[in-house]
Structure formats: C-alpha cells, structure tokens
Design a protein around this motif. Structure first.
Motif, PDB file in Angstrom:
ATOM      1  N   THR A   1       0.594  -1.407   0.018  1.00  0.00           N
ATOM      2  CA  THR A   1      -0.093   0.056   0.030  1.00  0.00           C
ATOM      3  C   THR A   1       1.011   1.300  -0.014  1.00  0.00           C
ATOM      4  OG1 THR A   1      -0.103  -0.367   2.360  1.00  0.00           O
ATOM      5  CG2 THR A   1      -2.049  -1.090   1.145  1.00  0.00           C
ATOM      6  N   GLY A   2       2.056   1.211   0.846  1.00  0.00           N
ATOM      7  CA  GLY A   2       2.779   2.414   0.982  1.00  0.00           C
ATOM      8  C   GLY A   2       3.362   2.763  -0.396  1.00  0.00           C
ATOM      9  N   GLY A   3       3.650   2.069  -1.224  1.00  0.00           N
ATOM     10  CA  GLY A   3       4.231   2.275  -2.491  1.00  0.00           C
ATOM     11  C   GLY A   3       3.401   3.455  -3.276  1.00  0.00           C
ATOM     12  N   TYR A   4       2.203   3.672  -3.316  1.00  0.00           N
ATOM     13  CA  TYR A   4       1.585   4.534  -3.885  1.00  0.00           C
ATOM     14  C   TYR A   4       1.802   5.949  -3.296  1.00  0.00           C
ATOM     15  CZ  TYR A   4      -1.081   0.796  -6.289  1.00  0.00           C
ATOM     16  OH  TYR A   4      -1.424  -0.019  -7.029  1.00  0.00           O
ATOM     17  N   ILE A   5       2.379   5.860  -2.228  1.00  0.00           N
ATOM     18  CA  ILE A   5       2.926   7.400  -1.855  1.00  0.00           C
ATOM     19  C   ILE A   5       3.937   7.862  -2.727  1.00  0.00           C
ATOM     20  CG2 ILE A   5       3.745   9.034  -0.225  1.00  0.00           C
ATOM     21  CD1 ILE A   5       1.793   7.741   1.745  1.00  0.00           C
ATOM     22  N   LEU A   6       5.004   6.814  -2.974  1.00  0.00           N
ATOM     23  CA  LEU A   6       5.800   7.170  -4.206  1.00  0.00           C
ATOM     24  C   LEU A   6       5.457   7.364  -5.424  1.00  0.00           C
ATOM     25  CD1 LEU A   6       8.438   4.225  -2.919  1.00  0.00           C
ATOM     26  CD2 LEU A   6       8.296   6.636  -2.286  1.00  0.00           C
ATOM     27  N   VAL A   7       4.470   6.637  -6.010  1.00  0.00           N
ATOM     28  CA  VAL A   7       3.799   6.614  -7.143  1.00  0.00           C
ATOM     29  C   VAL A   7       3.383   8.217  -7.351  1.00  0.00           C
ATOM     30  CG1 VAL A   7       2.213   6.162  -8.796  1.00  0.00           C
ATOM     31  CG2 VAL A   7       3.382   4.427  -7.443  1.00  0.00           C
ATOM     32  N   SER A   8       2.544   8.725  -6.346  1.00  0.00           N
ATOM     33  CA  SER A   8       1.980  10.064  -6.343  1.00  0.00           C
ATOM     34  C   SER A   8       2.988  11.170  -6.172  1.00  0.00           C
ATOM     35  CB  SER A   8       0.970   9.977  -5.366  1.00  0.00           C
ATOM     36  OG  SER A   8       0.477  11.218  -5.155  1.00  0.00           O
ATOM     37  N   SER A   9       3.793  11.112  -5.469  1.00  0.00           N
ATOM     38  CA  SER A   9       4.736  12.319  -5.085  1.00  0.00           C
ATOM     39  C   SER A   9       5.820  12.246  -6.399  1.00  0.00           C
ATOM     40  CB  SER A   9       5.385  12.162  -3.847  1.00  0.00           C
ATOM     41  OG  SER A   9       4.532  12.202  -2.667  1.00  0.00           O
TER      42      SER A   9
ATOM     43  N   LEU B   1       9.947  -2.343   2.432  1.00  0.00           N
ATOM     44  CA  LEU B   1      10.802  -1.449   1.437  1.00  0.00           C
ATOM     45  C   LEU B   1      10.619  -1.787   0.173  1.00  0.00           C
ATOM     46  CD1 LEU B   1      12.745   1.015   1.034  1.00  0.00           C
ATOM     47  CD2 LEU B   1      14.327  -0.402   1.464  1.00  0.00           C
ATOM     48  N   CYS B   2      11.110  -3.214  -0.221  1.00  0.00           N
ATOM     49  CA  CYS B   2      11.107  -3.722  -1.526  1.00  0.00           C
ATOM     50  C   CYS B   2       9.678  -3.719  -2.199  1.00  0.00           C
ATOM     51  CB  CYS B   2      11.368  -5.183  -1.562  1.00  0.00           C
ATOM     52  SG  CYS B   2      13.320  -5.406  -1.110  1.00  0.00           S
ATOM     53  N   MET B   3       8.601  -3.952  -1.542  1.00  0.00           N
ATOM     54  CA  MET B   3       7.463  -4.084  -2.015  1.00  0.00           C
ATOM     55  C   MET B   3       6.861  -2.494  -2.200  1.00  0.00           C
ATOM     56  SD  MET B   3       6.683  -7.391  -2.282  1.00  0.00           S
ATOM     57  CE  MET B   3       8.291  -7.907  -2.150  1.00  0.00           C
ATOM     58  N   MET B   4       7.480  -1.606  -1.622  1.00  0.00           N
ATOM     59  CA  MET B   4       6.937  -0.332  -1.774  1.00  0.00           C
ATOM     60  C   MET B   4       7.693   0.289  -2.951  1.00  0.00           C
ATOM     61  SD  MET B   4       6.530   1.606   1.617  1.00  0.00           S
ATOM     62  CE  MET B   4       5.843   0.922   3.100  1.00  0.00           C
ATOM     63  N   VAL B   5       9.021   0.128  -3.207  1.00  0.00           N
ATOM     64  CA  VAL B   5       9.561   0.716  -4.192  1.00  0.00           C
ATOM     65  C   VAL B   5       9.313  -0.156  -5.505  1.00  0.00           C
ATOM     66  CG1 VAL B   5      12.124   1.162  -5.106  1.00  0.00           C
ATOM     67  CG2 VAL B   5      11.569   1.422  -2.680  1.00  0.00           C
ATOM     68  N   GLY B   6       9.095  -1.302  -5.266  1.00  0.00           N
ATOM     69  CA  GLY B   6       8.673  -2.110  -6.543  1.00  0.00           C
ATOM     70  C   GLY B   6       7.462  -1.680  -7.077  1.00  0.00           C
ATOM     71  N   THR B   7       6.408  -1.521  -6.196  1.00  0.00           N
ATOM     72  CA  THR B   7       5.011  -0.832  -6.442  1.00  0.00           C
ATOM     73  C   THR B   7       5.405   0.400  -7.364  1.00  0.00           C
ATOM     74  OG1 THR B   7       4.215  -1.514  -4.489  1.00  0.00           O
ATOM     75  CG2 THR B   7       3.006   0.253  -5.772  1.00  0.00           C
ATOM     76  N   ALA B   8       6.209   1.129  -7.067  1.00  0.00           N
ATOM     77  CA  ALA B   8       6.429   2.563  -7.873  1.00  0.00           C
ATOM     78  C   ALA B   8       7.390   2.146  -9.099  1.00  0.00           C
ATOM     79  CB  ALA B   8       7.133   3.591  -6.925  1.00  0.00           C
ATOM     80  N   SER B   9       7.555   1.063  -9.247  1.00  0.00           N
ATOM     81  CA  SER B   9       8.436   0.909 -10.512  1.00  0.00           C
ATOM     82  C   SER B   9       7.671  -0.223 -11.627  1.00  0.00           C
ATOM     83  CB  SER B   9       9.718   0.142 -10.281  1.00  0.00           C
ATOM     84  OG  SER B   9      10.352   0.529  -9.005  1.00  0.00           O
TER      85      SER B   9
ATOM     86  N   HIS C   1      15.917 -14.053  -0.908  1.00  0.00           N
ATOM     87  CA  HIS C   1      15.625 -13.968  -2.108  1.00  0.00           C
ATOM     88  C   HIS C   1      14.282 -13.100  -2.476  1.00  0.00           C
ATOM     89  CE1 HIS C   1      11.962 -16.648  -2.033  1.00  0.00           C
ATOM     90  NE2 HIS C   1      12.488 -17.125  -1.044  1.00  0.00           N
ATOM     91  N   LEU C   2      13.569 -12.820  -1.398  1.00  0.00           N
ATOM     92  CA  LEU C   2      12.299 -12.050  -1.713  1.00  0.00           C
ATOM     93  C   LEU C   2      12.796 -10.543  -1.451  1.00  0.00           C
ATOM     94  CD1 LEU C   2       9.711 -13.472   0.976  1.00  0.00           C
ATOM     95  CD2 LEU C   2       9.908 -13.773  -1.316  1.00  0.00           C
ATOM     96  N   ARG C   3      14.042  -9.985  -1.208  1.00  0.00           N
ATOM     97  CA  ARG C   3      14.503  -8.815  -0.820  1.00  0.00           C
ATOM     98  C   ARG C   3      15.683  -8.357  -1.786  1.00  0.00           C
ATOM     99  NH1 ARG C   3      12.766 -11.375   3.750  1.00  0.00           N
ATOM    100  NH2 ARG C   3      11.791 -10.279   5.296  1.00  0.00           N
ATOM    101  N   PHE C   4      16.027  -9.168  -2.999  1.00  0.00           N
ATOM    102  CA  PHE C   4      17.136  -9.080  -3.561  1.00  0.00           C
ATOM    103  C   PHE C   4      16.855  -7.446  -4.227  1.00  0.00           C
ATOM    104  CE2 PHE C   4      14.641 -11.221  -6.739  1.00  0.00           C
ATOM    105  CZ  PHE C   4      14.885 -10.083  -8.000  1.00  0.00           C
ATOM    106  N   GLY C   5      15.923  -6.986  -4.420  1.00  0.00           N
ATOM    107  CA  GLY C   5      15.754  -5.765  -5.060  1.00  0.00           C
ATOM    108  C   GLY C   5      16.669  -4.712  -4.334  1.00  0.00           C
ATOM    109  N   ILE C   6      16.948  -4.769  -3.205  1.00  0.00           N
ATOM    110  CA  ILE C   6      17.631  -3.556  -2.176  1.00  0.00           C
ATOM    111  C   ILE C   6      19.099  -3.693  -2.662  1.00  0.00           C
ATOM    112  CG2 ILE C   6      18.605  -3.347  -0.077  1.00  0.00           C
ATOM    113  CD1 ILE C   6      16.228  -4.472   1.604  1.00  0.00           C
ATOM    114  N   ILE C   7      19.478  -4.886  -3.204  1.00  0.00           N
ATOM    115  CA  ILE C   7      21.133  -5.037  -3.660  1.00  0.00           C
ATOM    116  C   ILE C   7      20.856  -4.342  -5.259  1.00  0.00           C
ATOM    117  CG2 ILE C   7      22.623  -6.338  -4.401  1.00  0.00           C
ATOM    118  CD1 ILE C   7      22.352  -6.854  -1.603  1.00  0.00           C
ATOM    119  N   GLY C   8      19.890  -4.684  -5.818  1.00  0.00           N
ATOM    120  CA  GLY C   8      19.764  -4.288  -7.230  1.00  0.00           C
ATOM    121  C   GLY C   8      19.688  -2.868  -7.144  1.00  0.00           C
ATOM    122  N   ALA C   9      18.663  -2.261  -6.304  1.00  0.00           N
ATOM    123  CA  ALA C   9      18.430  -0.857  -6.550  1.00  0.00           C
ATOM    124  C   ALA C   9      19.537   0.265  -6.076  1.00  0.00           C
ATOM    125  CB  ALA C   9      17.205  -0.656  -5.863  1.00  0.00           C
ATOM    126  N   SER C  10      20.275  -0.276  -5.034  1.00  0.00           N
ATOM    127  CA  SER C  10      21.252   0.206  -4.434  1.00  0.00           C
ATOM    128  C   SER C  10      22.318   0.462  -5.402  1.00  0.00           C
ATOM    129  CB  SER C  10      21.878  -0.399  -3.199  1.00  0.00           C
ATOM    130  OG  SER C  10      20.875  -0.577  -2.331  1.00  0.00           O
TER     131      SER C  10
END
Lengths: 85, 612
Positions: B116-124, B303-311, B563-572
């Motif tokens: 749900t929190g990812g939508y704040i990133l999408v909107s802002s 964090l991964c799910m939020m940033v993923g939402t916005a991408s 493996h559920l959080r590998f986006g942290i490595i990739g995005a950094s």
C-alpha cells in the motif's frame, strides 16, 4: 528566481514532507514494533493494528492531503490546467 | 436508457451493472435452495462473470492508436482508481494474502504495508510527471528523457522481465480457479483462463482493459467483503469486524499458548508424506517477533514491495489514461482507497478463519479434537482428497494438534465460507472474485509487455513509418503470443504463486526505479548513467537472487537480504552506478533540460504530441 523555479521549490518541499510522513508510518513505527505492541488500540495490540489497518489508512489520508496541497501550490503559481486541454 | 456520452453515463452504467450482479447472486441463492448442485453454481458464477467481461471487451473495441494505448486519455479519476485497484490486486492478493496472514501472522503483514505504501511514491515522485510527459508506455519516457534507442531497449528488457515473472503467476491463478470452478484439469484451466483474459484486452487494448477492470473490481470487492461481514455477524463477533475483532485476536494468542506453536522439522513433514505447498501454523498471530533482525526483515520486505510498486509499469501506465495531470494525482489517491478496502479486510478474514478452526469451544473448531471425528467432516475430507489439506498424527495420540493440521494458504479464502457453514452460493461468489482479481492483473501485465514491444521496439526502433493499422495488428499479435507463452510456462507449474510475485517487484525496482525517479528529479542524470544503472542494477539483483535462492546456489543471505528482498541490492547498485556515471559524463543538453522543466509544470501541452 523565476515563477517556474519557485513553483518547483515549493513542490519539492511538499514532496519531502510527504516522504517524511510516509517514512514514519511505513518504517519508524515498525522499527519499534516490539515495544509498542503492548499498547492497545480498539482492543488490538498496537503494532498488529498498525500493519493490519492503521498505516494503510494513514497512507490513504496522506495521499489525499498531499494531493490537495499540491493542487493549491499549482494554483498559487498559475499552473492549473484547463479541464479541456 | 443512457443519453449523452459514454463517459458521462459511467456512474449509471456501473450502478446498473452492480445491481445486476447482486440480483444474479440472489437468483443463485434461490436456485441453491431449490436444489441446484454445488458444481452448477460454481460453473455459473465463473462463466457468467467471464462472459460479461468479454462482452465489455467487445463493446470497447477500437481502431485508434490513442484509444488502444491510453484509453483515449479520458478515464475519470474515481473509475481509474477502481481500474488500478483491480489491476493491482492480483490473484495473490485475493486468494493467497489472507492465507499468508493465517500462517505468518504479523511477520507476513509486512506485505500489507509494502503493497500500500508504494502509492505514496507513485503519487509524489512519478505519476503526475509521467502523465505530463504524455507517453504511451514506461520505456517511452526513458527513451525520450534520456534519448537514444539503447536506453529505451534496456527499459523494455527490465519491464518484460518483471512483468513476465508476475504474469505467469496470474495465469497460474486463473488456471487454478477455472479448473476448480469448471471441474476441468489444471492444464486445461490455464488455457481457458488465457482465452478469457485475451477476450478482455485484444480488441480494445487499454480502453477495453480499463472498462473490464472496473467491472472486475466491483465483483472482487463484493466477493471479498460479503463473506467477512457474514461470518462476523453469524458468529457473533461483531457487526463491523474491522473495528471489533480485538478480543478474537487476543483469544488467538491464548489458544496459541494453550496448543503451543511447534515448528515441524522438514524431515518429519517429509516422512509423514505431507503434500507440497501445505503448511501448519508455527508463527504467532499478533505477537511481534523479538530482536533487531526481525524488525529489519519486516522493514526491508516492506521497502522492497513499496519501491517495487512504484516501478511496475502496468501500474504506472494506468495513470497515462487520465484527462489531466491533476486527475492522475487524484486517481492515485482513489486507487489506494479502493485497494485499502480489501487489504484492511484480509487480516480480519484470517483472524476469523483461524479462530473458527482453532477454538475447540466453537462447533467449527477442529484443533484439539479427535482425528477420526475431524476426518468425518465434509469439507475436511473433500479438501484432503484434493491434497489441499492434510492431517499427520505426529505424537500418535489420536488428537489433532496445531502442528498436525496442514493446509494450503489459498484454502483460507476459498473455503472459509464453507467452513463457517455459509451457503454454497458464497463460495461460488468467492471463486468469481478470485477469477476477477487474477484476470484483471494478468490483462494489465500482458498489455504492458505487448505495448512496450509493439510501441517501443517495433514502432520506435524497427519500423517508425508503420501506419496505424499495421501497428495495431502487431500490438494484438504480440498480445496473443505473450499470453500463450505465459500460459505455457504456467502449465509447467514452476513456482508457487507468492515467490514469483515478490520477485517481480524486486526485478522492477532493481532496474527501473532510479532511472524513472531521477529522470524527473535530477536534471544532471545522463543517458550513459541511466543505461549503466539499468544494466548493473538488474544484473547485480539477478546475480544476488541466483546466489541466495535455495533452489539455485542457496548461499546464506547477507544481512537478512534473502530471495524476496534482492531488489535492495539491485536498486542500491543501480543508484550508485547511475549517479557516478552521470557525473562522469557531460550534462544533458539544453533541450533536454528545458524538457525536464516543462515536465515539472502541470499545465500546458504534453511533451510528446497527441499522436506519436
């Protein structure tokens, strides 16, 4: 500073405030999940309530509030769109 | 009956539709009491709703590029919000989320916050600016902002990988539900599901997907909320479950203490012959696990799910369909509102479902009772026969302990109405809801991939002179090919629903988040920087996934990043490389700088022309 630049400064400011609120309800609360769970809200343990409903409701409120504020900023600098454009 | 333009009549049209659906439910209830069989009710529910979506899809057929790619940019905010909510809430949200909370409790609920929190990133950070840009697809933005076909191509690759990971899980879910409701084998169910999905999107592209998604949202939210309110009121837990289940949550804590939370060893589970994918409860419902590591795991997943939402491109492209920038921003708000209706209900369903199984003082309770008596219950024997549930008497005392009851997560949503003794018509309704959720997401995803390939690869790179007819033929053919490929992968049953869904978010955030955000917010970001960021971000994220996933190399996770959080490595990696390379290369030219200034202002013409 030009009108555009001022508008962008204010927009950035609004974005940063929104991000701070987002960070608080998305992360800060859950950093202390263990400590706040003994408190209760509506009969639910607080940390449980926050992730089941509290933070989600907070996100919805933040979004509507922030969109309203941004619309005011756009209006202030005369960047409001005509609906038919 | 409806005068004037279609758009002006939307509230009336969908109001009539909702009324019609409720009448259908009542008719089915009457038919059930008149003796119609469960099988027929299940088939009718799924077949009736799918036919309606297909009809809407046919009505929305179009031969215009603007309508095909962005629904003519005239979708009103609230309706776009509903469509996005359906686009967003996948088969996993609908079918598996309550089950996840049932087994994982508080720990699992990081997904709720993250999704749900990812939508704040999408909107802002993104949606209003991408709308101002006037692009048809997400790679369209990358390609124009940074310039050059190679940047566009990289964005298409990330989009395809992320969306495709996601779409197989959705087709899998439609297959499972179609198979169960229509009483056909899973492999056939997958293809039936695919045909239903394509019926909604092929003729009308984004326009058809938009109007079917609104219809699907209405079905899925009704199907999710009715059982919860019904069970809560029938069981005397409270008129409005969301506010009144405090005592029940506390009672679950007592029961957990009474029965004890035991984690079965993998060896014991294997020896007892528990079918794959079935789990027993071993984590507390509302208790927060102790320690900093547990808190970090919760936060990092969110964090991964939020940033993923916005991408995720299939979500971002929904905001290209609104009439204005302001409307795009407002419709993000409505999207989250409609999503929240379901997400805040999932924990309540999990609580009710868990309580009705665990509490031995309730007539529905099975834990702590004699195994022979439990096995005689109708739904238990039915689900055990289908390998969706399993009983293993580890201590041999003939009494069912908490750790001896195994179940598949999906069962929580699909069978709670039956367990709680609701009429079968509700179970049929739930199946229709699950089908709607999985179909709407699959539609959005397949369209995102096909549009990126047809617009960005075919039209922008291969054949920029292609006429409208040719472009739409290519777009539609790709839709069918991608759908068929997804269905083929799904029919091979490679992963469970949720593992794959979380990966899509990680892939998307690894490769797309920073190129998108910095494209708007940092004028200094250059083409070379963006390309390097996308390649290294996606590359390092994928490499880490292979390194850490138990079925690949299976190395121990670094700092709890599994493996559920590998986006942290990739995005950094993506962020660091993008900033460093951008600063090493010459700043973007003045035309690009001017374009970014324009993007930041909501009024005025879009950057890209009306037809492009």
């Amino acid at each position: 500073m030009s009108n555009k630049a001022k508008h962008w400064e204010k927009t950035k400011g609004q974005m940063i405030i929104t991000m701070i609120l987002w960070f608080f309800f998305g992360y800060v609360i859950f950093m202390f999940g263990e400590n706040i769970n003994s408190a209760s809200f509506l009969g639910y343990p607080l940390a449980y309530y926050m992730c089941a409903q509290g933070s989600i409701i907070a996100f919805v409120v933040i979004l509507f509030w922030s969109a309203g504020r941004q619309e005011k900023i756009d209006e202030e600098f005369g960047f409001t769109e005509k609906e038919d454009d | 009956m409806f005068k004037g333009k279609f758009i002006d009549n939307l509230p009336k049209i969908y109001g009539t539709y909702t009324g019609g659906f409720l009448v259908f439910i009542i008719l089915m209830a009457i038919a059930e009491s008149a003796g119609m069989t469960k099988e027929t009710i299940g088939i009718l529910f799924v077949a009736f709703t799918v036919c309606i979506y297909a009809f809407i899809g046919w009505l929305s057929r179009t031969v215009q590029v603007d309508a095909y790619y962005v629904a003519g940019r005239q979708v009103p905010t609230v309706f776009n919000g509903m469509a996005t909510a359906a686009d967003w809430m996948s088969g996993a949200s609908f079918v598996a989320m309550a089950g996840g909370i049932y087994f994982g409790g508080y720990t699992y609920m990081a997904f709720l916050v993250g999704w749900t929190g990812g939508y704040i990133l999408v909107s802002s950070l993104l949606a209003p600016y991408l709308r101002k840009f006037g692009c048809y697809t997400v790679p369209d933005f990358i390609g124009t902002r940074y310039g050059g076909n190679f940047a566009r191509f990289c964005a298409v690759c990330v989009l395809t990988l992320a969306s495709f990971t996601y779409v197989t899980a959705q087709i899998n879910a439609t297959g499972t539900i179609a198979a169960r409701a229509l009483q056909i084998p899973f492999e056939l169910g997958v293809w039936v599901g695919l045909i239903s999905i394509l019926l909604c999107s092929m003729l009308g592209g984004m326009r058809a997907v938009t109007w079917t998604q609104v219809a699907q949202y209405i079905v899925l939210i009704i199907a999710y909320l009715i059982p919860i309110f019904w069970i809560s009121n029938k069981g005397g837990y409270g008129l409005f479950p969301h506010l009144m289940l405090g005592e029940e949550v506390a009672r679950l804590g007592e029961l957990e203490a009474q029965f004890g939370l035991v984690k079965n060893s993998a060896a014991a589970v294997k020896e007892a012959g528990v079918p794959g994918g079935l789990k027993s409860i071993s984590l507390p419902h509302s208790e927060v696990p102790a320690g900093g590591m547990a808190a970090w795991k919760f936060i990092s997943l969110a964090l991964c799910m939020m940033v993923g939402t916005a991408s995720l491109p299939h979500i971002l492209m929904r905001y290209f369909t609104t009439p204005s920038v302001k409307a795009a921003r407002k419709s993000v708000c409505w999207s989250l509102f409609f999503i929240a209706l379901l997400y805040t209900s999932a924990p309540m369903l999990a609580t009710l479902s868990k309580l009705s199984l665990m509490d031995p003082t309730l007539p529905t309770g099975i834990i702590g009772k004699e195994i022979s008596a439990v096995m005689a219950i109708d739904w238990v024997s039915a689900w055990t026969a289908q390998k969706q549930a399993f009983i293993a008497d580890f201590n041999g005392d003939g009494i069912l302990q908490l750790n001896e009851w195994f179940m598949r997560g999906d069962v929580v949503v699909l069978s709670t109405p039956e367990i709680a003794g609701l009429p079968y018509v509700i179970s049929g309704l739930v199946a229709a809801g699950g089908m709607a959720a999985a179909m709407s997401t699959a539609d959005g995803l397949i369209l995102a991939i096909a549009n990126a390939l047809s617009h960005d690869i075919y039209f922008k790179i291969i054949d920029p002179k292609a006429d409208v007819r040719k472009r739409l033929i290519v777009a539609r053919s790709l839709l069918v090919v991608i759908g068929a490929f997804g269905a083929y992968i799904a029919s091979m049953r490679i992963t469970g629903i949720l593992g794959a869904v979380a990966w899509a978010f990680d892939f998307a955030m690894s490769g797309l988040f920073f190129p998108l955000v910095l494209g708007v917010w940092w004028k200094r970001a250059t083409r070379q920087g963006a390309i390097a960021g996308m390649i290294t971000g996606l590359g390092s994220g994928t490499a880490y996934l292979i390194y850490v996933y138990p079925k690949f190399m299976g190395n121990p996770a670094w700092l709890g990043i599994d493996h559920l959080r590998f986006g942290i490595i990739g995005a950094s990696v993506c962020l660091i490389v993008m900033v460093v390379v951008s600063l090493m290369t010459p700043a973007p030219d003045s035309a690009t700088q001017k374009m970014i200034d324009e993007v930041r202002i909501p009024s005025g013409k879009t950057i890209l022309g009306k037809q492009h």
